[in-house]
Design an enzyme around this catalytic site. Structure first.
Site, PDB file in Angstrom:
ATOM      1  N   ARG A 177      -1.334  -2.736 -18.605  1.00 39.49           N
ATOM      2  CA  ARG A 177      -2.633  -2.064 -18.687  1.00 39.49           C
ATOM      3  C   ARG A 177      -2.678  -0.950 -17.636  1.00 39.49           C
ATOM      4  O   ARG A 177      -2.549  -1.228 -16.445  1.00 39.49           O
ATOM      5  CB  ARG A 177      -3.700  -3.128 -18.396  1.00 39.49           C
ATOM      6  N   GLU A 230      -0.522   4.862  -0.513  1.00 44.41           N
ATOM      7  CA  GLU A 230      -1.322   6.077  -0.781  1.00 44.41           C
ATOM      8  C   GLU A 230      -0.449   7.318  -0.678  1.00 44.41           C
ATOM      9  O   GLU A 230       0.377   7.430   0.246  1.00 44.41           O
ATOM     10  CB  GLU A 230      -2.457   6.183   0.244  1.00 44.41           C
ATOM     11  N   THR A 281      -3.174   5.843 -22.189  1.00 42.48           N
ATOM     12  CA  THR A 281      -3.077   4.497 -21.626  1.00 42.48           C
ATOM     13  C   THR A 281      -1.623   4.080 -21.828  1.00 42.48           C
ATOM     14  O   THR A 281      -0.897   4.697 -22.608  1.00 42.48           O
ATOM     15  CB  THR A 281      -3.988   3.497 -22.358  1.00 42.48           C
ATOM     16  N   LYS A 320      -1.405   0.311 -25.104  1.00 42.72           N
ATOM     17  CA  LYS A 320      -1.695   0.202 -26.543  1.00 42.72           C
ATOM     18  C   LYS A 320      -0.372   0.274 -27.302  1.00 42.72           C
ATOM     19  O   LYS A 320       0.457  -0.610 -27.132  1.00 42.72           O
ATOM     20  CB  LYS A 320      -2.680   1.296 -26.950  1.00 42.72           C
ATOM     21  N   TYR A 359       0.851  -1.196   0.000  1.00 42.84           N
ATOM     22  CA  TYR A 359       0.000   0.000   0.000  1.00 42.84           C
ATOM     23  C   TYR A 359       0.881   1.239   0.000  1.00 42.84           C
ATOM     24  O   TYR A 359       1.885   1.285   0.721  1.00 42.84           O
ATOM     25  CB  TYR A 359      -0.897   0.037   1.248  1.00 42.84           C
ATOM     26  N   ASP A 398      -5.768  13.439 -25.606  1.00 48.96           N
ATOM     27  CA  ASP A 398      -5.859  12.052 -25.148  1.00 48.96           C
ATOM     28  C   ASP A 398      -5.058  11.236 -26.156  1.00 48.96           C
ATOM     29  O   ASP A 398      -5.541  10.914 -27.247  1.00 48.96           O
ATOM     30  CB  ASP A 398      -7.324  11.611 -25.107  1.00 48.96           C
TER      31      ASP A 398
HETATM   32  C1  LIG Z   1      -8.653   7.535 -26.901  1.00 54.63           C
HETATM   33  C2  LIG Z   1      -8.877   6.665 -25.706  1.00 54.63           C
HETATM   34  N1  LIG Z   1      -8.904   7.216 -24.490  1.00 54.63           N
HETATM   35  C3  LIG Z   1      -9.121   6.490 -23.378  1.00 54.63           C
HETATM   36  C4  LIG Z   1      -9.296   5.130 -23.457  1.00 54.63           C
HETATM   37  C5  LIG Z   1      -9.630   4.384 -22.195  1.00 54.63           C
HETATM   38  O1  LIG Z   1      -8.696   3.519 -21.745  1.00 54.63           O
HETATM   39  P1  LIG Z   1      -9.071   2.396 -20.667  1.00 54.63           P
HETATM   40  O2  LIG Z   1      -9.734   1.303 -21.412  1.00 54.63           O
HETATM   41  O3  LIG Z   1      -7.728   2.038 -20.082  1.00 54.63           O
HETATM   42  O4  LIG Z   1      -9.965   3.039 -19.663  1.00 54.63           O
HETATM   43  C6  LIG Z   1      -9.265   4.492 -24.690  1.00 54.63           C
HETATM   44  C7  LIG Z   1      -9.451   3.026 -24.767  1.00 54.63           C
HETATM   45  O5  LIG Z   1      -9.679   2.411 -25.730  1.00 54.63           O
HETATM   46  C8  LIG Z   1      -9.054   5.281 -25.861  1.00 54.63           C
HETATM   47  O6  LIG Z   1      -9.056   4.732 -27.075  1.00 54.63           O
END
Ligand SMILES: Cc1ncc(COP(=O)(O)O)c(C=O)c1O
Length: 402
Positions: free
Chosen positions: A224, A46, A215, A218, A44, A189
Site C-alpha cells: 500500500r 528524512e 498507487t 492496485k 528514520y 493519475d
Molecule cells: C485514481 C485514484 N487516485 C488516487 C487514489 C488514492 O489512493 P490512496 O487510497 O492510496 O490514497 C485512488 C484510490 O482509490 C484512485 O482510484
C-alpha cells in the site's frame, strides 16, 4: 494481544473464502509482504539517498535508489519519487509542486469516475485550488472536444486524467496536444491502470504527460503506497521538495523496499502474462453479462460497471449487500450521470486484478457472471449460490501463498 492475532487469522480466512471483485484491490506476494513487515520500519531517513538528515542511512539509501531505478525501468521514465505514503498524498505533492493556491485544476468529478483527491468538495484539493470538472459523453467515454473547449476557456494550470472507475483506454496523446495548446501541465493519475501499463497490456502514457502519480497496491500488486514519475528534471526537483519537506516527513523505508520488490516482480515475463490475463478475465465476465441481457459498460481495462438498477431493479448498495451474503465482495459505484446518492448508487464496479492473482481462469470469470445474474434475478437461492462461490474459491491459490 491474542485478540489481534485472532483477527489476523480471521481476515486471512475471509480473504481466502471470498471472491474479491473490488477493482482497486490485489494480493501482494510473500516477498512484498515480507519487506513491508521488515526491520526497515525501525529506520528514520528524512531526505533522499545521500542527502539525509539522519545517520545510519547507508543501506536504506541503497534500497531507495534501487526502488527508484526499478520504477524508472518499469515505466520507461527518467525520474521517480517512491516516497509518497499513498495515492492521495502523491496527488497532493504534485499539486503543491506545480500549482499555487487558487490556481485552476481541470479534472473529472468523483461521481463520474474521478477520485476524491481530484477536487471533490469534501477533499483538500477543492479547498486549496479552483476546481473545474469536465464530464463524460453520453456513451460513458471521455469527450475530448469538451475538454479542449473547457481548457481553452479556463486556461487551467493542470489538466488531470486517470480515474477510479473508467473502463476504457485514455487517449493521452490527444490530452497532451490540448495541454500544450493552452500551456497547462498534463498530469496522469495512473493509480488504477499502472499495472496494466507496467505489464504492457495497455499503452504507456508517460511519453505524453508531464507527470504521473500512482498507487502501488492496485494492479501493480505491491505494498500500500504511492509513486510519482516524470521525464522532466525541473519537475522532479519541484516534486522532491514538495514531498519532503513539503508534505511528508520520514519516508517508510520498509514500504519502499516492498515497492522495489514489486517493481522487480513486475519486470518479469510472468507479470506481463498476468497483466494480459486480467484483461481477458475482465472482458470475458463483462461480455457474459451482456449476453445474459444485463447492462454493462464494456471494458478495455481491469474493470467494468454493471448497472444493477436496469439489470435487476435494485441499487448498487442493495446488490453489494446481497452479494456479500454469498461471499462475493464488490463495491457499489456511481454510474456516469447517476441520479442516486453516492451511498446508494445505481451500479457496481467489478474488477479482476485480485482474482487473476489467485489464478482465476476465464471459464470461472464467465461462471461468476452467471452466479451474480441468477442470484440477483432471484433464480438462484442463497445456499446454492454460496456453494457455487465456494466451488470457485476452493480452486484458487491461497492468499498466503501468492
Ligand atoms: C485514481 C485514484 N487516485 C488516487 C487514489 C488514492 O489512493 P490512496 O487510497 O492510496 O490514497 C485512488 C484510490 O482509490 C484512485 O482510484
Amino acid at each position: 494481544m491474542e485478540k489481534l492475532f485472532t483477527l489476523l487469522e480471521e481476515e486471512k480466512k475471509r480473504q481466502n473464502e471470498q471472491l474479491n471483485l473490488i477493482a482497486s484491490e490485489n494480493f501482494a506476494s510473500k516477498n512484498v509482504r515480507m519487506f513491508a513487515g521488515s526491520i526497515l520500519t525501525n529506520k528514520y531517513a528524512e531526505g533522499y539517498p545521500k542527502r539525509r538528515y539522519y545517520g545510519g542511512c547507508e543501506k536504506v539509501d541503497e534500497i531507495e535508489s534501487l526502488a527508484i531505478e526499478k520504477a524508472c525501468e518499469l515505466f520507461g521514465v527518467k525520474f521517480a519519487n517512491v516516497q509518497p505514503h499513498s495515492g492521495s498524498q502523491a496527488n497532493m505533492i504534485c499539486y503543491m509542486a506545480l500549482m499555487n493556491e487558487h490556481d485552476k485544476l481541470l479534472s473529472l468529478s468523483l461521481d463520474q469516475g474521478g477520485h476524491l483527491s481530484h477536487g471533490s468538495p469534501v477533499n483538500f484539493s477543492s479547498k486549496l485550488y479552483e476546481v473545474h470538472h469536465y464530464h463524460l459523453g453520453k456513451d460513458g467515454r471521455l469527450d475530448y472536444e469538451l475538454i479542449h473547449q473547457m481548457a481553452k476557456e479556463l486556461k487551467p494550470k493542470i489538466i488531470l486524467a486517470g480515474f477510479s472507475s473508467y473502463p476504457f483506454i485514455i487517449d493521452f496523446k490527444k490530452l497532451h496536444d490540448i495541454a500544450k495548446e493552452v500551456g497547462a501541465y498534463l498530469m496522469a493519475d495512473i493509480a488504477h491502470i499502472a499495472g496494466l501499463i507496467a505489464g504492457k497490456a495497455i499503452p504507456n502514457p508517460l511519453p505524453y504527460v508531464d507527470v504521473a502519480t500512482s498507487t502501488t497496491h492496485k494492479t501493480l500488486r505491491g505494498p500500500r503506497g504511492g509513486l510519482i514519475l516524470t521525464n522532466d528534471e525541473e519537475i522532479i526537483k519541484k516534486i522532491n521538495k514538495s514531498c519532503f519537506p513539503g508534505v511528508q516527513g520520514g519516508p517508510l523505508e520498509h514500504i519502499i523496499a516492498a515497492k522495489a520488490m514489486c517493481f522487480m516482480e513486475d519486470l518479469s515475463p510472468d507479470y506481463q502474462k498476468y497483466a494480459h490475463d486480467i484483461l481477458v478475465n475482465t472482458k470475458t465476465c463483462n461480455d457474459e453479462f451482456a449476453l445474459l441481457g444485463d447492462v454493462v459498460s464494456g471494458t478495455e481495462t481491469h474493470l467494468f460497471l454493471l448497472n444493477t438498477k436496469k439489470s435487476f431493479g435494485m441499487s448498487g448498495k442493495e446488490a453489494e449487500d446481497k452479494l456479500a451474503k454469498i461471499g462475493i465482495t464488490v463495491n457499489k459505484n456511481m454510474l456516469p450521470f447517476d441520479e442516486e446518492k453516492p451511498a446508494i448508487t445505481s451500479g457496481l464496479r467489478i474488477g479482476f486484478a485480485a482474482l487473476t492473482s489467485r489464478g482465476l481462469k476465464p471459464n470461472d470469470a464467465k461462471f461468476i457472471a452467471h452466479i451474480i445474474h441468477d442470484y440477483l434475478k432471484g433464480d438462484l437461492d442463497i445456499y446454492r449460490a454460496s456453494g457455487l462461490v465456494k466451488s470457485i474459491t476452493s480452486r484458487l491459490i491461497k492468499v498466503e501463498n501468492i
